[in-house]
Design a protein around this motif. Sequence first.
Motif, short mmCIF file in Angstrom:
data_model
loop_
_atom_site.label_atom_id
_atom_site.label_comp_id
_atom_site.label_asym_id
_atom_site.label_seq_id
_atom_site.Cartn_x
_atom_site.Cartn_y
_atom_site.Cartn_z
N PHE A 650 0.85 -1.19 0.00
CA PHE A 650 0.00 0.00 0.00
C PHE A 650 0.88 1.24 0.00
O PHE A 650 1.90 1.29 0.70
CB PHE A 650 -0.91 0.02 1.23
N ASN A 651 0.49 2.24 -0.79
CA ASN A 651 1.25 3.49 -0.86
C ASN A 651 0.29 4.66 -1.01
O ASN A 651 -0.71 4.57 -1.74
CB ASN A 651 2.20 3.46 -2.06
N ILE A 652 0.57 5.73 -0.30
CA ILE A 652 -0.18 6.97 -0.49
C ILE A 652 0.84 8.11 -0.54
O ILE A 652 1.81 8.13 0.22
CB ILE A 652 -1.22 7.20 0.64
N GLY A 653 0.64 9.02 -1.49
CA GLY A 653 1.64 10.06 -1.70
C GLY A 653 1.03 11.40 -2.05
O GLY A 653 -0.15 11.53 -2.40
N TYR A 669 3.95 7.59 2.07
CA TYR A 669 3.86 6.64 3.18
C TYR A 669 3.56 5.28 2.58
O TYR A 669 2.72 5.14 1.69
CB TYR A 669 2.75 7.02 4.16
N TYR A 670 4.28 4.26 3.05
CA TYR A 670 4.03 2.92 2.52
C TYR A 670 3.89 1.92 3.66
O TYR A 670 4.43 2.11 4.77
CB TYR A 670 5.16 2.49 1.59
N ASN A 671 3.16 0.86 3.38
CA ASN A 671 3.01 -0.25 4.32
C ASN A 671 2.95 -1.52 3.49
O ASN A 671 1.96 -1.77 2.78
CB ASN A 671 1.74 -0.07 5.15
N ASN A 672 4.02 -2.30 3.56
CA ASN A 672 4.14 -3.50 2.73
C ASN A 672 4.15 -4.73 3.63
O ASN A 672 4.99 -4.85 4.53
CB ASN A 672 5.43 -3.47 1.91
N SER A 673 3.22 -5.62 3.38
CA SER A 673 3.11 -6.84 4.16
C SER A 673 3.59 -8.03 3.32
O SER A 673 2.96 -8.39 2.32
CB SER A 673 1.65 -7.07 4.58
N VAL A 706 8.15 6.32 5.87
CA VAL A 706 7.80 7.62 5.30
C VAL A 706 9.00 8.13 4.52
O VAL A 706 10.15 8.01 4.97
CB VAL A 706 7.43 8.63 6.40
N GLU A 707 8.74 8.70 3.34
CA GLU A 707 9.79 9.26 2.48
C GLU A 707 9.41 10.67 2.08
O GLU A 707 8.28 10.91 1.62
CB GLU A 707 9.99 8.38 1.24
N LEU A 708 10.35 11.59 2.25
CA LEU A 708 10.12 12.98 1.91
C LEU A 708 11.23 13.47 1.01
O LEU A 708 12.40 13.11 1.20
CB LEU A 708 10.07 13.85 3.17
#
Length: 968
Positions: A650-653, A669-673, A706-708
Motif C-alpha cells: 500500500f502506498n499513499i503520496g 507513506y508505505y506499508n508492505n506486508s 515515510v519518504e520525503l
Amino acid sequence: MNGTYTSIIKRMILFGVLLFLANSVDVLAFPNLANSLKNKKFQVPVSAKKNSKQIPSDSLSNLRDSLRNKLRNSVAVTLPDHDVPVLFGTQKNIKRIQSSATVSGEELKSFPTPQVGLMLYGKLPGLYVVQNNFQLGSDEPAISLRGRTPLVVIDGVPRSYLSIDPEQIESISVIKDALGTALYGMKAADGMLLITTKRGANMPKQITFTSQYGIQQQIERPKFLDAFNYATLFNEALANDGRRPIYTAADLDKYKNGTNPFTHPNVNWTDEILKATAPVSRQNLNLRGGSNKVRYFVDLDYLSQSGFLVTDPSINTYETNNSFKRYSFRSNIDVDLTKSTTLSLSLFGRIRNSNQPGSTIASIYSTLLTTPNNAYPKFNENGSLGGNTEFQNNLYGMSIKSGYRPSVNRNLGADVSLMQKLDTFLPGLYASGAISFNSYYNENINRSKSFAVYSPVVNPVTNQTSYKTIGGDGTQSNSSSPTDLNQQIFSRFDLGYDKTIDKNTFKAQLLFIRDSYVLGGALSQVNQSLGGRFNYDYDNKYLLELATSYMGYDRYKAGDQWGFFPSVGLGWNIANESFFANLKNTVNSLKLRTSYGLTATNAAAGYFQYLQNFDNGDTFYSRNPLTTSNTKDEGPLANPNITWEKARKFNIGLDASILKDKIWLTADYYNNSYYDLLQIRRTNASAVIGAVLPPENMGKNQYSGVELALGYQNQINNFRYFITANGSWSASKVIFNDEPLRKNAYEYRTGQPVGQTFGYVADGFYNNTAEINNGPKVDGYLPVPGDLKYKDLNNDGIINTYDMTAIGSTKPVFFYGVTGGINYKGLDFSFTLNGTANRNVYFNFVNFASTGAAGGYGQALESSLLRWTPATASQAEYPRLSVGNNPNNSQVSSFWVKNGSYLRLRNVEIGYSLPGNLIKSIGFTNLRVFANGLNLLTATTLDGVDPEVLIGNVPNQRIFNFGVNLQF
C-alpha cells in the motif's frame, strides 16, 4: 530500407565492435582516437539532411550549454510537465500515480567512482546504499529499497548494472510500489531500480570526450599497537589468563629502543605492504546525433584502477599488485524504416580484467589483522624473508613473491526492437516486439606459487646465526577455472493504445514477456508473463491506473507455476480543480495519489525444490552394512508445495510545487506486508527424522515508512542555484517466525525488526570480587575483575541464554541526502551529503586472537590501551585483556553494538566551462575542466574505523579527481 541508411548502420556497428574488441587499448591513445573520430565521416547523408530541420551551429551550442546547465542543476526534480520513466514507457508527471523518484545521469557523472551503485548515495528517497568492501572489481555496494533488494532493469530488461558506465545513463529511477512494478509480477515484490540509457536525437553530430585522472586514498586503516606496547600488553593478557609472561624486561627494552630489529622487530606492516595512494583514470568517448530518419548514440569507455599493494619489478616481470581494468562499449541506434515503423538496435559489451597477488587480497588483509608488529622482521639480516613456526606467511612475501591471479570477465549483449504504428486500423493503436540476448563469462586464472621464510637460529656456543627454512619456494601454478557462464534471452511483445477524446485520455498496454536465464550448467529458469496496464484520466484531474500480471515460473511443479498479481492506483490533481483557480499562481501543482496491489518474488525458489534429490556420498542415516561407499545420500527433503513469496503493498503520496515550480515537494507513506516467506522450521524434527528440513512458505514480515523529498531552484540573471533534500524513515517487523517456545517475552524474535541483533545487555565491568560474589552467577564461567558484567533479565540469579534480548536500537532507520549547487556563467559547483541515524553496527575485534598455533599470537588495536586494569577501572573503555576469545567478554552483547550513524560529505565538484567565443577558434563547442572528490569528510561517533567498512575488509576510499570534457 534505403541503402544509404543501411550503410550508416553497418559502418557504426563495425566501428563500435572493432573498438570494443581492442582489449589492449591504451589510455593515452584516446586523444588521438578522438581526433580521428572528429575527422571520421559519419555525417547524415545529404538526402536525409534535405528532409530534416537543421539547427544553426551557434544556436545549437547555446542549446547544449543550456541543456547541460539545466541537467546539472536539476536534481531529481519532477515537475508536472516532465516525462518520468515507468516500466516499458514514460508518463507525464502530472498523470503519475506510481511511487517513484528519478535522478539524471548527468548528475551522477560528478561522482569519481567506477561503480554506478556508489553514485546513488543520498540521491533517491527510499534507496539505502551501504558499502562494506572495496576490493577492486568486487566493490559493488549493497542496495536496498524500502528494506528489500530491488530488481535492476536496464531498458526494460533485468540485468546487472555492472554492464554500463555513467556516461551511458540517461536516468535512474526507483519504482517503489506495486502499481509501478506490476508488469513484472512474480519478480517485482522488492521494487525496481530502472535504468534508462541514452539514445540519439535529431541533431547534428556531437562528439564528446572526457578524460579524468584521480588519486585514491584508503580511509581509516586499522591502527595497531607498536612492538613495545604489544609485548607489554601481551604479557598482561597472559597474566590475566593465569599464564606466565613470555617477554622479559630485556625484550621490552629492545622493542622500545629498536636496538636489534632482526631479533626484536617492530614492523608496521600496513606501511610496509600498502602504499599511501593509488591512481585511477577513466577515458570516455561518445557520439550522439542523427536525422529525422536515423538517430544514434555510441559510447566507448575505459577505466583503469590500481590497488595499494607495493610491488618490486626487480623480482617479478609480471604485475603482483591488485588492479582492475574495464572496457565498455554501447551503441544505441533508432531507424525510421517508414513513417510508421521504427527499428531499434542496441549493442553493448564489457571486458573486465582483474589481478591480485597469488595469496589473494582477502588473505593479505586477513593476515594483517592477525600479524603483530613484533611477529618477524620483514627481512632477516642476510636479506631473506623473515618468519617462524607461528607465522609462516611473510606479509611482504604474500604481496611480492606469491605469484599472481588474473581474472577475465566478458559481458556481451544485444537488444533489437521493432515498433509499428497501426493508425490505419485504429488511431492511437501500435504494436511492438523486442528480443534481447545477454551473455556473461568469468574465468579465474591461478598463477600463484609458494615461498619459503627463514627463522634465525643462534648457536649458543659459537654465537653464529644460521637460518631454519620454513616452507619452500614452489613452482608457479598454471591453471584456470571458469566460474560463470551465463546466458539470458529476453523477449517481449506488446500491443498498445493511446487516445484522447475531448477531456478523456485512454492509454492501454497488453504485454507478453518471456525471460530465460541459464546459469552455468544448470537447467534454464524461465519466467513467462501476460500482463496489462490501463490508464485513464479526465481533464488531468482524476486519474486511474490498473496494472496486472499473470506470471509463471518453471521452478515450481506443474499446476502450481502461475499466479495472478493485480494492482490499482488512483490520483487527484487538486490544483486543476476550478475551486483552486485563485491559488493556481502560487500553488502550481498539488496531487494526491494512492496505490494498492499484490506482488511476489521467486528469488528464493531454489533449484527445483519440489523434487527430492540424492547426492553421491558414503553415509546413510540407515543403511545395509554390506553397501559400499558408492551410494546415494538423500539431500534436504523436498517441498512439493513450495511457491512464490508474496507481498501486499500500500502506498499513499503527495506531490506539490509552488512559486512557479521553484519549490517542489513529494511525500510518500508505505506499508508492505510480506507473507509466505521461505523459512526452515526451527524445530528438532530434523534430528528425529534424520534429514534436513526444506524451506517452507510460512514467514511474515512487515515494512513501513515515510519518504520525503524537497527542493528549491531559482535563477537570478546568470546566477542559477538549487538545493534538494530527501529523508526516509524505514521500519520493519517480524510478524511470524517459526521460533521455538521461549520462557520470556523479551526473548522472542517475533515482533522485533527484521534482522534484529540479540545478545546480552552489558552492565559495565566487574571491578572487584565483591561485585562478582554478590551478583548473578555466569553459567559455565567464573568471572574475574575486568570482565564484562551482564544484566540478569529474568532475575533467576544465573546469566545464561535466557537473558538474551534485542540489543541496540530498534527504532526505524533514518537515512537522508542533501544535494546543492550553483552555476554562474561558466562556473559550476555542486555537493552531495548523505547520512544515516538509528543505525547499529556490531564491532568486536578480538585482540590477541590466535593464528592457529598452540598458545598463538594475534594482532591488537591501539584501542587496547584503554582496557580495564585495577588502576584504570574508573575510565576503562574495554574489558581486561585475554589471549584469544574470552568466553565471557566475547559474547554477543550490547557492549559491542555501536552507533553506526554518520554524516558524510560524499561528493564535491567544481568546474569551469570556457567561453564559447574562445573555444570556437580551436574547433570545440564546449570545453570544461573540473575537479571532484569522493568521501571527503565524515562525522561519526565511531573511533578509528569507517562506519561502513568497519574492519577486516579492504578499507573505504577517498578520491581526488581531475578531468576535462571536450565537445565538438
